[in-house]
Design a protein around this motif. Structure first.
Motif, short mmCIF file in Angstrom:
data_model
loop_
_atom_site.label_atom_id
_atom_site.label_comp_id
_atom_site.label_asym_id
_atom_site.label_seq_id
_atom_site.Cartn_x
_atom_site.Cartn_y
_atom_site.Cartn_z
N TYR A 1 4.91 8.15 -11.21
CA TYR A 1 4.72 9.47 -10.60
C TYR A 1 3.49 10.15 -11.18
N LEU A 2 3.36 10.13 -12.50
CA LEU A 2 2.20 10.76 -13.12
C LEU A 2 0.91 10.04 -12.76
N GLY A 3 0.95 8.71 -12.74
CA GLY A 3 -0.24 7.95 -12.37
C GLY A 3 -0.64 8.20 -10.94
N TYR A 4 0.33 8.21 -10.04
CA TYR A 4 0.03 8.45 -8.63
C TYR A 4 -0.55 9.84 -8.43
N SER A 5 0.07 10.85 -9.02
CA SER A 5 -0.44 12.21 -8.83
C SER A 5 -1.79 12.40 -9.50
N ALA A 6 -2.02 11.76 -10.64
CA ALA A 6 -3.33 11.86 -11.30
C ALA A 6 -4.41 11.20 -10.46
N SER B 1 0.81 -1.22 0.00
CA SER B 1 0.00 0.00 0.00
C SER B 1 0.84 1.27 0.00
N ARG B 2 2.11 1.17 0.42
CA ARG B 2 2.94 2.37 0.48
C ARG B 2 4.06 2.38 -0.55
N ALA B 3 3.99 1.49 -1.52
CA ALA B 3 5.10 1.36 -2.47
C ALA B 3 5.28 2.62 -3.30
N ARG B 4 4.21 3.16 -3.87
CA ARG B 4 4.35 4.33 -4.73
C ARG B 4 4.84 5.55 -3.95
N PRO B 5 4.21 5.91 -2.82
CA PRO B 5 4.71 7.08 -2.10
C PRO B 5 6.14 6.91 -1.62
N SER B 6 6.52 5.72 -1.20
CA SER B 6 7.89 5.50 -0.73
C SER B 6 8.89 5.70 -1.85
N PHE B 7 8.56 5.23 -3.04
CA PHE B 7 9.44 5.42 -4.18
C PHE B 7 9.59 6.90 -4.49
N LEU B 8 8.51 7.65 -4.38
CA LEU B 8 8.58 9.09 -4.62
C LEU B 8 9.46 9.78 -3.58
N TYR B 9 9.38 9.33 -2.33
CA TYR B 9 10.22 9.93 -1.30
C TYR B 9 11.69 9.69 -1.58
N VAL B 10 12.03 8.52 -2.09
CA VAL B 10 13.42 8.24 -2.45
C VAL B 10 13.89 9.22 -3.52
N ILE B 11 13.06 9.46 -4.51
CA ILE B 11 13.42 10.40 -5.58
C ILE B 11 13.54 11.82 -5.03
N TYR B 12 12.64 12.19 -4.12
CA TYR B 12 12.74 13.53 -3.50
C TYR B 12 14.07 13.70 -2.77
N VAL B 13 14.49 12.66 -2.04
CA VAL B 13 15.75 12.73 -1.32
C VAL B 13 16.91 12.90 -2.30
N MET B 14 16.84 12.17 -3.41
CA MET B 14 17.90 12.30 -4.41
C MET B 14 17.97 13.72 -4.98
#
Length: 137
Positions: free
Chosen positions: A120-125, A63-76
């Protein structure tokens, strides 16, 4: 959905020519529009069912896979701030770090970047869609 859209215009023209009664013609067109919207709804539900199932999963990894992946990218991305500070203090060290990071990032296969963009686009949409429906806060 695209097939039904491409057929809708010709079918309505055929209805106009074949059905002489204006009232019956309007009923036939209305039924055709109902069919189109019900098919669109079914296709939308089918395409979103996997996303909804993952989001409703009791498994926190799923359930948290997409947001967690986005957080990794934000950190980068935010890593640029300390790199700027390192660059101000020791340009050679910053250059070496930048070159090694570039070499690493260039080694990541292009499909992974495409996957990130799509996710990212799918999650935000979907978040925006949920907010407009009132189901997400």
């Amino acid at each position: 959905m695209a097939l039904l859209d491409s057929l809708l215009g010709p079918i309505t023209r055929i209805i106009d020519k074949v059905v002489p009664d204006p009232e019956a013609r309007d009923r036939a067109k209305l039924e055709l529009l109902k069919l189109e919207s019900s098919q669109e709804l079914e296709m939308l539900q089918a395409s979103l069912s996997a996303i909804v199932a993952e989001a409703n999963s009791a498994d926190p990894w799923t359930s948290r896979a997409r947001p967690s992946f986005l957080y990794v990218i934000y950190v980068m991305i935010l890593w640029a701030l300390p790199m700027g500070m390192i660059g101000a203090l020791s340009p050679g060290t910053a250059r070496a770090i930048g070159e090694s990071m570039s070499a690493y990032l260039n080694g990541i296969p292009e499909p992974l970047y495409a996957l990130f963009g799509t996710g990212y686009l799918g999650y935000s949409a979907m978040r925006q869609w949920g907010k407009t429906r009132g189901s997400d806060r």
